[in-house]
Design an enzyme around this catalytic site. Structure first.
Site, PDB file in Angstrom:
ATOM      1  N   PRO A  15      24.687  44.262  14.897  1.00 60.94           N
ATOM      2  CG  PRO A  15      23.412  43.367  16.612  1.00 60.94           C
ATOM      3  CD  PRO A  15      23.603  43.304  15.135  1.00 60.94           C
ATOM      4  CB  ALA A  24      -0.896   0.002   1.229  1.00 58.75           C
ATOM      5  CG  ASP A  61      31.183  52.667   9.759  1.00 62.00           C
ATOM      6  OD1 ASP A  61      31.982  53.232   8.997  1.00 62.00           O
ATOM      7  OD2 ASP A  61      29.948  52.769   9.668  1.00 62.00           O
ATOM      8  CE  LYS A  73      34.384  60.503  16.030  1.00 60.17           C
ATOM      9  NZ  LYS A  73      33.483  61.228  16.886  1.00 60.17           N
ATOM     10  CG  MET A  78      20.900  59.023  21.906  1.00 56.95           C
ATOM     11  SD  MET A  78      19.665  60.201  22.446  1.00 56.95           S
ATOM     12  CE  MET A  78      20.699  61.513  23.060  1.00 56.95           C
ATOM     13  CB  ALA A 114      21.280  49.479  17.240  1.00 62.62           C
TER      14      ALA A 114
HETATM   15  N1  SAH Z   1      23.382  51.810  11.265  1.00 60.60           N
HETATM   16  C1  SAH Z   1      23.388  51.530  12.696  1.00 60.60           C
HETATM   17  C2  SAH Z   1      23.255  52.772  13.536  1.00 60.60           C
HETATM   18  C3  SAH Z   1      24.404  53.742  13.416  1.00 60.60           C
HETATM   19  S1  SAH Z   1      24.214  55.147  14.502  1.00 60.60           S
HETATM   20  C4  SAH Z   1      22.267  50.532  13.006  1.00 60.60           C
HETATM   21  O1  SAH Z   1      21.420  50.267  12.150  1.00 60.60           O
HETATM   22  O2  SAH Z   1      22.272  49.994  14.115  1.00 60.60           O
HETATM   23  C5  SAH Z   1      25.149  54.625  15.901  1.00 60.60           C
HETATM   24  C6  SAH Z   1      24.264  54.378  17.098  1.00 60.60           C
HETATM   25  O3  SAH Z   1      23.634  53.110  16.985  1.00 60.60           O
HETATM   26  C7  SAH Z   1      25.018  54.283  18.404  1.00 60.60           C
HETATM   27  O4  SAH Z   1      25.273  55.560  18.941  1.00 60.60           O
HETATM   28  C8  SAH Z   1      24.049  53.502  19.260  1.00 60.60           C
HETATM   29  O5  SAH Z   1      23.014  54.343  19.733  1.00 60.60           O
HETATM   30  C9  SAH Z   1      23.465  52.550  18.268  1.00 60.60           C
HETATM   31  N2  SAH Z   1      24.113  51.226  18.294  1.00 60.60           N
HETATM   32  C10 SAH Z   1      24.731  50.596  17.293  1.00 60.60           C
HETATM   33  N3  SAH Z   1      25.195  49.387  17.674  1.00 60.60           N
HETATM   34  C11 SAH Z   1      24.857  49.233  18.966  1.00 60.60           C
HETATM   35  C12 SAH Z   1      25.035  48.203  19.929  1.00 60.60           C
HETATM   36  N4  SAH Z   1      25.678  47.059  19.645  1.00 60.60           N
HETATM   37  N5  SAH Z   1      24.539  48.407  21.177  1.00 60.60           N
HETATM   38  C13 SAH Z   1      23.893  49.535  21.482  1.00 60.60           C
HETATM   39  N6  SAH Z   1      23.691  50.532  20.608  1.00 60.60           N
HETATM   40  C14 SAH Z   1      24.150  50.402  19.354  1.00 60.60           C
END
Ligand code: SAH
Length: 481
Positions: free
Chosen positions: A233, A50, A256, A278, A391, A340
């Site tokens: 992240p 089957a 970066d 930086k 930020m 992030a």
């Molecule tokens: N393109 C990135 C953001 C760049 S602006 C993204 O999409 O995540 C940079 C900011 O992202 C930092 O000042 C912080 O606020 C945040 N950020 C990036 N990576 C992070 C992490 N691993 N932990 C906490 N904040 C993070």
């Protein structure tokens, strides 16, 4: 130990068109083998008392023939290849013996000693097939290797294999000599062909292919290109498969400072790495300088990866870089990354839009005093929404003051996630009135993401990664110590 003579299996790919393949067994294992035989052009006969419903459906649709009953050697009369896939080892043994007597190739499922042919683990990309065998001894290992290969070879290999097959004669005519053909092929792969196939730009891919064949150095064929890639992240496990693949192909990587070392280590070993963010003691390369570097390396015919933290289109200035590439006539692709806000929320246990608490989430940034001044505070202060601020941590006092001044409740929860997803991750949580004080008390540094809204409180019991959120009590302790 048994002294079996060393032997290896001989790999073969079989053209089964119009030939009968007999599968003995009507259950789930047989169904998997039948599935592996689909599209080979074989005439598939399933012999079993089957059929399970999926096999019965195939039989009803005419895709397979059903030979009903108990196995008998005359089932093998028409077969070129036999697969014994019943759950009865006596029957499988009888099939193997009958096949052996007739000099047929017999595969016995899950029995490496009885099987005379093995069905490999496979990775399939159109006409390109990669078959993996462990000699029958370690099928788990073969499967594991298959998963690795699945990740390594993207979908673009299917159209690539088809394209090369279609132009096989042209390629041979162009480079009659094997060594030259090999060099030509390498030039083909070094160019933008695969990126174009990935981007589903088949007409341009055809042109890039023609250009290499015509040895036209200035045309598409040898031009470099740029992949703008989100590195996520920090946790390298959060890189996408596509990001990993382009990192493997890169000649040059511009990254970066947010990009973690663990991610960079996954890139091609001999790729040139240029840090443009930086870093301790060094200045960031200005945006115009980054744009110029991208253009310069791509013009030199290199495969350039522009690697950015998180997602390149979320506060990442990815758009500006694409404008510069577009203006310079350089082709590009974009690979998104985990931003992030998603990553930090996930690793802190904060469901950003938990339906009991929030109907929307806003991503906002404020890296300098003036950008804080231009934010739409009345809108940000509204209830039932989650705010994610990208930020630096220096102006949290101002942010706290503005949100409160525009009416966000004093007891609105916040969570500040420092180094999200990385081994050093810390989460500081509290209510809006304590934000600036707690951030200072715990000496939170960049990169940190701020989440404001009811959902932030959920980190208190949903957290799972690293330590529990630090709060006011811990700050008092830190102070006392
Ligand atoms: N393109 C990135 C953001 C760049 S602006 C993204 O999409 O995540 C940079 C900011 O992202 C930092 O000042 C912080 O606020 C945040 N950020 C990036 N990576 C992070 C992490 N691993 N932990 C906490 N904040 C993070």
């Amino acid at each position: 130990m048994s002294a079996e003579p060393a032997h290896r299996l001989f790999p073969l790919f079989a053209d089964l068109r119009g030939r009968t393949v007999l599968v003995v067994g009507g259950g789930a294992v047989a169904a998997r083998k039948v599935e592996a035989l689909q599209d080979t052009g074989a005439r598939i006969v399933v012999g079993a008392r089957a059929l399970s419903p999926p096999l019965a459906a195939l039989a009803a649709a005419g895709a397979i023939a059903h030979r009903a009953g108990d196995f008998a050697p005359d089932w093998l009369d028409e077969a070129w290849l036999v697969i014994a896939a019943t759950d009865d080892s006596a029957v499988n043994g009888a099939v193997a013996a009958a096949g052996e007597a007739r000099r047929l190739w017999v595969n016995v499922v899950d029995d490496a000693t009885l099987a005379r042919v093995h069905l490999p683990a496979r990775v399939e990309r159109g006409p390109l097939q990669i078959a993996i065998s462990s000699g029958g001894g370690a099928p788990m290992l073969a499967r594991w290797v298959r998963e690795r290969l699945e990740a390594q070879f993207d979908d673009a290999y299917a159209p690539l294999a088809t394209l090369l097959a279609r132009h096989r004669e042209r390629i041979r005519a162009r480079w009659p000599d094997l060594a030259a053909r090999r060099r030509g092929f390498e030039r083909l792969l070094a160019g933008p062909l695969q990126a174009l196939l990935r981007a589903r730009r088949h007409i341009e891919a055809g042109r890039a292919f023609d250009a290499v064949l015509q040895e036209d150095g200035n045309a598409l064929g040898s031009a470099g290109h740029v992949a703008l890639v989100g590195a996520g992240p920090g946790d390298p496990g959060l890189l996408t498969l596509r990001a990993l693949r382009v990192l493997n192909e890169a000649d040059v990587i511009l990254h970066d400072s947010l990009v973690s070392d663990e991610v960079l280590q996954l890139a091609r070993r001999d790729a040139l790495r240029i840090g443009v963010g930086k870093r301790a003691g060094q200045h960031a390369t200005p945006q115009s300088g980054i744009n110029a570097l991208l253009v310069e390396h791509a013009r030199a015919g290199r495969r350039v990866v522009r690697l950015k933290g998180g997602d390149p289109f979320v506060f990442g200035r990815g758009g500006e870089e694409l404008e510069a590439l577009r203006a310079a006539g350089i082709r590009y692709e974009v690979v998104p990354g985990i931003t992030a806000a998603s990553a930090c929320a996930a690793y802190a246990g904060i469901p950003l839009t938990h339906r009991d608490h929030a109907q929307s989430v806003r991503l906002a940034t404020a890296h300098a005093q003036d950008s804080l001044d231009t934010l739409d505070w009345p809108a940000l202060a509204r209830e039932r929404q989650t705010l994610a601020f990208y930020m630096g941590v220096s102006r949290l006092d101002l942010l706290q003051e503005r949100l409160l001044a525009h009416g966000r409740a004093a007891d609105t929860p916040f969570a500040l996630i420092e180094n999200g997803t990385r081994p050093e991750q810390r989460v500081v949580a509290g209510t809006l009135t304590e934000l600036s004080r707690l951030a200072k008390a715990h000496a939170v540094e960049s990169p940190a993401l701020l989440v404001v809204g009811e959902v932030a409180a959920l980190a208190g019991h949903l957290h799972w990664f690293g330590a529990a959120p630090l709060g006011a009590a811990d700050a008092a302790l830190a102070h006392a110590a």
